[in-house]
Design an enzyme around this catalytic site. Structure first.
Site, short mmCIF file in Angstrom:
data_model
loop_
_atom_site.label_atom_id
_atom_site.label_comp_id
_atom_site.label_asym_id
_atom_site.label_seq_id
_atom_site.Cartn_x
_atom_site.Cartn_y
_atom_site.Cartn_z
CE LYS A 259 1.02 4.77 8.54
NZ LYS A 259 1.00 4.01 7.31
CG ASP B 240 5.57 3.61 0.93
OD1 ASP B 240 5.88 4.19 2.00
OD2 ASP B 240 4.41 3.54 0.49
CE1 TYR C 57 -3.65 2.58 0.66
CE2 TYR C 57 -2.41 3.24 2.60
CZ TYR C 57 -3.44 3.46 1.71
OH TYR C 57 -4.26 4.56 1.86
C1 PLP Z 1 0.34 4.54 5.96
C2 PLP Z 1 1.06 4.31 4.70
C3 PLP Z 1 0.92 5.17 3.59
C4 PLP Z 1 -0.08 6.28 3.56
O1 PLP Z 1 0.18 7.25 4.52
P1 PLP Z 1 -1.02 8.23 4.97
O2 PLP Z 1 -0.33 9.19 5.89
O3 PLP Z 1 -2.04 7.35 5.62
O4 PLP Z 1 -1.53 8.87 3.74
C5 PLP Z 1 1.72 4.95 2.49
N1 PLP Z 1 2.59 3.93 2.46
C6 PLP Z 1 2.73 3.07 3.48
C7 PLP Z 1 3.74 1.97 3.38
C8 PLP Z 1 1.97 3.22 4.62
O5 PLP Z 1 2.09 2.34 5.62
#
Ligand code: PLP
Length: 434
Positions: free
Chosen positions: A274, A241, A146
């Site tokens: 995060k 990511d 994701y």
């Molecule tokens: C949480 C997450 C996102 C999206 O971040 P948001 O702040 O919720 O938009 C993108 N990539 C990864 C791997 C994530 O865990």
């Protein structure tokens, strides 16, 4: 504190009248596990309290950011002092430089960073930059990973071995995802075939190096090494990511974990979020100087944000990073996470429940399976009925796990060994009812 007038059920009914599904992010609705979502009133340290004043040991930590636990005194102090100086200016500040410097010290694969407000925004911008910097269109993403909800990334695998995916959400026209190729995680053959066919048109490969959005699945070392080699050979950018794994699986993120085994290993671009915001809306993407200089106002790739580099958010992020960079922080966090995983494994084993675990730093995953899955299809074989019983059994005992099979869990510095022992004790009781 506001007195309790409404319980969780009443709040959920009221929320559903005015907010779609009663929630502002779908997984909070408990749809996968059933039951009534807990409306949280406050949190402190490793605990959260719901509208009915029930206490939970929190293993979600706002889905990753709360690595210090809730309400860490140094962070509260930094945020309080920042907000007295104003909430937002729309002009540059010293603290943005300090935060970026701090992140670059931890993640040396980047020379420059741009701050944004969410992981979604960071991933969307990183993809645009990768395309702008390479002058190419195609990108690879992996099934089960994701990267936020930008249109081009809302893709699921096509049927059979087709690498061109289909939109995974209504409202995304197929043309918008036509340049997104969806591959199986950890499948080297398919990766090689895809680069052989499309390498010259490939702008980037985006990957969650440890995929926390399919609970906890590691990219194998040989697979990651092939990703690196094929990107280098074809001139595509390897985009990590690390919104979830950054400053979470290790101070330097998952890339530091891979570099322990693959000397000199670095991605070309990194997406963060995060933990670097410590619970405030803050995310970032960065790369080497040549790539980052393609961004406006220096270069032709447009990107902007009214609240980007917000002074309160940067204060929260900076004080969080200061705390986690203290010596021994990650060793202790990893020790506690391992303690929890070993305890859950032993609890399942003694009840004869098929179960397996993995963890790195302060992030963990467990599966109701005999062996750890390597890709999304294998994750999907987990027993969701049993997971739901485990989830609700734990929740009733005051343990708040992620309300979905596909989500990683998080331990914070505020979790004590006693909290972990209580969690394992609850799991023993629940597994005995299986
Ligand atoms: C949480 C997450 C996102 C999206 O971040 P948001 O702040 O919720 O938009 C993108 N990539 C990864 C791997 C994530 O865990």
């Amino acid at each position: 504190m506001t007195p309790n007038t409404e319980n969780n059920q009443q709040l959920f009914e009221r929320a559903q009248r005015v907010i779609p599904g009663g929630v502002n992010s779908p997984v909070r609705a408990f749809k996968a596990v059933g039951g009534v979502p807990r409306f949280i009133k406050r949190a402190q340290g490793a605990y959260m309290w719901d509208a009915e004043d029930r206490r939970y040991i929190d293993y979600i930590g706002s889905w990753g950011p709360m690595i210090l636990g809730h309400g860490h005194p140094a962070v509260v102090q930094a945020v309080q002092s920042a907000l007295l100086d104003g909430f937002s200016y729309g002009a540059p500040t010293l603290r943005e430089i300090e935060l970026v410097d701090a992140i670059l010290r931890l993640v040396p694969s980047m020379d420059m960073l741009r701050l944004v407000s969410s992981g979604t925004e960071a991933a969307m911008s990183a993809i645009r930059l990768a395309r702008g910097a390479t002058g190419r269109r195609k990108l690879i993403k992996f099934e089960g990973c994701y990267h936020g909800h930008a249109d081009a990334l809302l893709v699921k695998a096509g049927s059979g071995l087709a690498t061109f995916g289909n939109p995974s959400s209504a409202g995304v026209p197929p043309e918008v995802v036509q340049h997104t190729l969806v591959l199986e995680y950890n499948n080297i053959d398919q990766l090689e075939q895809t680069f052989a066919a499309h390498g010259r048109d490939m702008a980037c490969l985006v990957i969650e190096p440890i995929a926390g959005n399919m609970n906890f699945v590691r990219a194998s070392m040989p697979f990651m090494q092939r990703c690196r080699e094929l990107c280098t050979e074809s001139g595509a950018l390897l985009v990590f990511d690390e919104v979830m794994t950054g400053c979470r699986v290790a101070l330097g993120g998952a890339q530091a974990v891979y570099a322990r085994v693959l000397p000199g290993f670095q991605p070309d671009m990194t997406i963060l979020g995060k933990v670097i915001g410590g619970g405030m809306p803050l995310a970032a993407f960065g790369a080497k100087r040549e790539v980052m200089q393609q961004l406006a106002p220096l270069g032709p790739v447009y990107q902007a944000g009214t609240l980007s580099g917000n002074p309160v958010a940067t204060a929260c992020g900076l004080s969080t990073l200061t705390e986690i960079a203290r010596s021994g922080f990650f060793d202790d966090l990893a020790r506690k996470t391992r303690l929890l995983m070993d305890g859950l494994q032993a609890a399942a084993d003694s009840a004869g429940v098929p179960f397996c675990v993995d963890c790195e730093g302060g992030m963990f995953g467990f599966f109701l399976l005999d062996r750890l899955p390597q890709n999304y299809a294998q994750v999907m074989r987990s027993d969701s009925a049993r997971f739901n019983r485990l989830f609700h059994g734990m929740l009733e005992r005051g343990i708040y796990l992620a309300p979905a099979l596909f989500e990683a869990g998080f331990v914070s510095a505020a979790h004590s060994d006693a909290d972990i022992a209580a969690t394992v004790g609850a799991a023993r009781e629940v597994f005995r009812t299986f």
